[in-house]
Design an enzyme around this catalytic site. Structure first.
Site, short mmCIF file in Angstrom:
data_model
loop_
_atom_site.label_atom_id
_atom_site.label_comp_id
_atom_site.label_asym_id
_atom_site.label_seq_id
_atom_site.Cartn_x
_atom_site.Cartn_y
_atom_site.Cartn_z
CG HIS A 1 -4.66 -10.78 -0.21
ND1 HIS A 1 -5.38 -11.53 0.49
CD2 HIS A 1 -4.90 -9.71 -0.08
CE1 HIS A 1 -5.56 -10.55 1.84
NE2 HIS A 1 -4.90 -9.92 1.89
CG ASP A 2 -0.18 -7.82 0.21
OD1 ASP A 2 -1.65 -8.39 0.62
OD2 ASP A 2 -0.16 -6.61 -0.31
CB ALA B 1 -0.98 -0.08 1.07
N GLY C 1 7.46 -6.65 7.00
CA GLY C 1 8.06 -5.70 7.08
C GLY C 1 8.69 -5.00 8.87
CG ASN D 1 -8.42 -6.96 7.33
OD1 ASN D 1 -8.02 -8.37 7.22
ND2 ASN D 1 -8.11 -6.42 7.02
CB SER E 1 6.86 1.07 -1.40
OG SER E 1 7.02 -0.69 -0.68
N GLY E 2 6.14 -0.69 -3.80
CA GLY E 2 5.70 -1.75 -5.08
C GLY E 2 7.75 -1.99 -5.13
#
Length: 474
Positions: free
Chosen positions: A226-227, A11, A392, A286, A13-14
């Site tokens: 979906h990540d 959401a 992360g 979530n 960075s790529g």
């Protein structure tokens, strides 16, 4: 040995990551990183999907010859194509205000009980079903493509919907493993716009060299697009008695199950049953995640996260607590001010320093994880021996320790690049590497990646009191 590219879009960075996979090898190298985030045009937040596409192509070109390509991203957002295959406007960001009040309106035509019985999904105001109820271009649309499917379409010219991401739309029947035409009809979504479903590991097609500049014949493979589905593939668990937190902008806290849990208790606790790789179910909820801290840093103009965490570690514990899932923390904005306002509204003295604010955010997240994990174990009747923190957030040592303390479980932190690893593992298997099941994939992660272990510390009674206090002021 396989050489594959994982396009991994978050959401904020790529990345294009080069993966090398063999019998005893699982390596990642970052080839290209690029910005991602909301772009405001008028009163609407958009994704700059053309920037993402161009940046993806730049990274893939830098990666050199590849055996395959796979794409994963966040969930719920989509692009609409017309009958000629043209994009009808830049996709709208899930944090846009267009869905304000829409969920309540949709629930007047289909009950929350019916929705959950079919889809098993957590009620979130930005779910795809509610975005479509607010969509002004739906009547002009021929096809709906989730973000990874849209980028895959531009690479190959092939239309389809990968199953793990389709399962997040609230238009997917989690038991039948198919689109719910009945539900689509009841909420006014034309069933024709929902494309044929794909499995992780299916070959989507080969790249269009004249459109992309990439080598002809390179296959694009559907992964857990979906990540979080890709991330869970890379959880380095040794058996089934584990839970996970996929920790980043959002935190996805849950269990991996064989079947969905569609009980009234699961619905009332707002757990979701999303599709996973190899037919598994991601039974999770979530939690707002590190978004709150990221927005605080943006407002403070501070990129010294290690310094903030060191100061927060020395700040008094449990001085201030917030509900990280409160709606005022969802949209971009002045997060420190919102925390102050939230504290005053709940009868607390706001934090007086950046360190105290960071401590407040991280302790509150750890308490939310504790509550979610305990509910998940009870509802699913699945005991847990270890908690894996991936993504992360696994680098945030203070959060990992607070999570171990709050949950009373050992935390294994890592791998950081879980979503990219899961992406490349599914590609490698599709290309013939001997990775027959999730157990084999996870064993390869364990043998090739270093993990950090956090043992619970402190007094459980202090966390009991803090949880009672936090959820008493909600």
């Amino acid at each position: 040995m396989k050489r594959v590219a994982a396009v991994d879009l978050g959401a904020s960075s790529g990345r294009v990551m080069l993966g090398t996979v063999g019998a005893d090898t699982l390596e990642l190298a970052e080839i290209h990183r690029f910005w991602n985030g909301p772009v405001r045009l008028g009163n609407t937040l958009h994704w700059d999907v053309l920037h993402l596409y161009r940046s993806m192509l730049d990274g893939l070109a830098q990666a050199g010859p590849l055996d395959s390509i796979g794409i994963d991203s966040w969930a719920v957002d989509y692009g609409l194509l017309d009958a000629a295959g043209r994009l009808l406007g830049n996709p709208i960001h899930y944090r846009d205000s267009r869905t304000d009040g829409v969920m309540e309106r949709v629930l007047e035509s289909v009950s929350a009980e019916d929705l959950y019985a079919i889809t098993g999904l957590q009620q979130l105001p930005f779910n795809t079903i509610y975005q479509l109820a607010a969509e002004g271009l739906l009547e002009q649309a021929e096809t709906l493509l989730m973000i990874p499917d849209l980028l895959g379409y531009w690479l190959t010219g092939q239309v389809g919907a990968e199953r793990t991401n389709a399962s997040t739309t609230q238009l997917y029947d989690v038991r039948a493993r198919a689109w719910s035409s009945e539900l689509a009809q009841r909420v006014g979504v034309p069933i024709k716009v929902l494309p044929e479903l794909r499995e992780p590991g299916d070959v989507i097609g080969t790249v269009l060299p004249e459109e992309t500049g990439l080598a002809a014949g390179t296959p694009v493979i559907a992964v857990g697009s979906h990540d979080t589905a890709s991330s869970v593939v890379a959880v380095p668990a040794g058996d089934e008695r584990f839970a996970y937190i996929s920790s980043g902008t959002w935190s996805l806290v849950g269990l991996e199950l064989e079947e969905p849990v569609l009980s009234a208790e699961a619905r009332e606790a707002n757990f979701t049953n999303e599709g996973g790789v190899d037919g598994r179910i991601r039974f999770l909820r979530n939690v707002m995640g590190l978004w709150i801290l990221q927005e605080c840093q943006r407002v403070w103009g501070s990129d010294d996260l290690p310094g903030l965490l060191r100061a927060a570690a020395d700040a008094p514990p449990f001085a201030v607590l917030i509900d990280p899932d409160a709606p005022e923390f969802l949209a971009p904005g002045n997060m420190p001010r919102r925390i102050e306002e939230h504290c005053r509204a709940t009868g607390q003295e706001p934090p007086r320093s950046q360190a105290a604010t960071v401590r407040c955010v991280l302790e509150s997240l750890a308490l939310a994880y504790r509550r979610t994990l305990r509910q998940a174990q009870t509802i699913a009747d699945r005991p847990v021996d270890v908690l894996h923190v991936i993504g992360g957030g696994s680098q945030n040592e203070l959060l990992c320790q607070l999570t171990a303390d709050a949950c009373g479980l050992p935390v294994l932190a890592g791998p950081v690049e879980a979503s990219a690893l899961g992406n490349v593992l599914v590609q490698a298997r599709a290309l013939g590497e001997p990775l027959p099941d999730l157990g084999a994939m996870r064993a390869l992660v364990r043998s090739t990646h270093q993990l950090r272990r956090y043992q619970p510390q402190g007094k459980p009674a202090d966390w009991d009191a803090a949880e009672s206090r936090l959820f008493g002021i909600r």
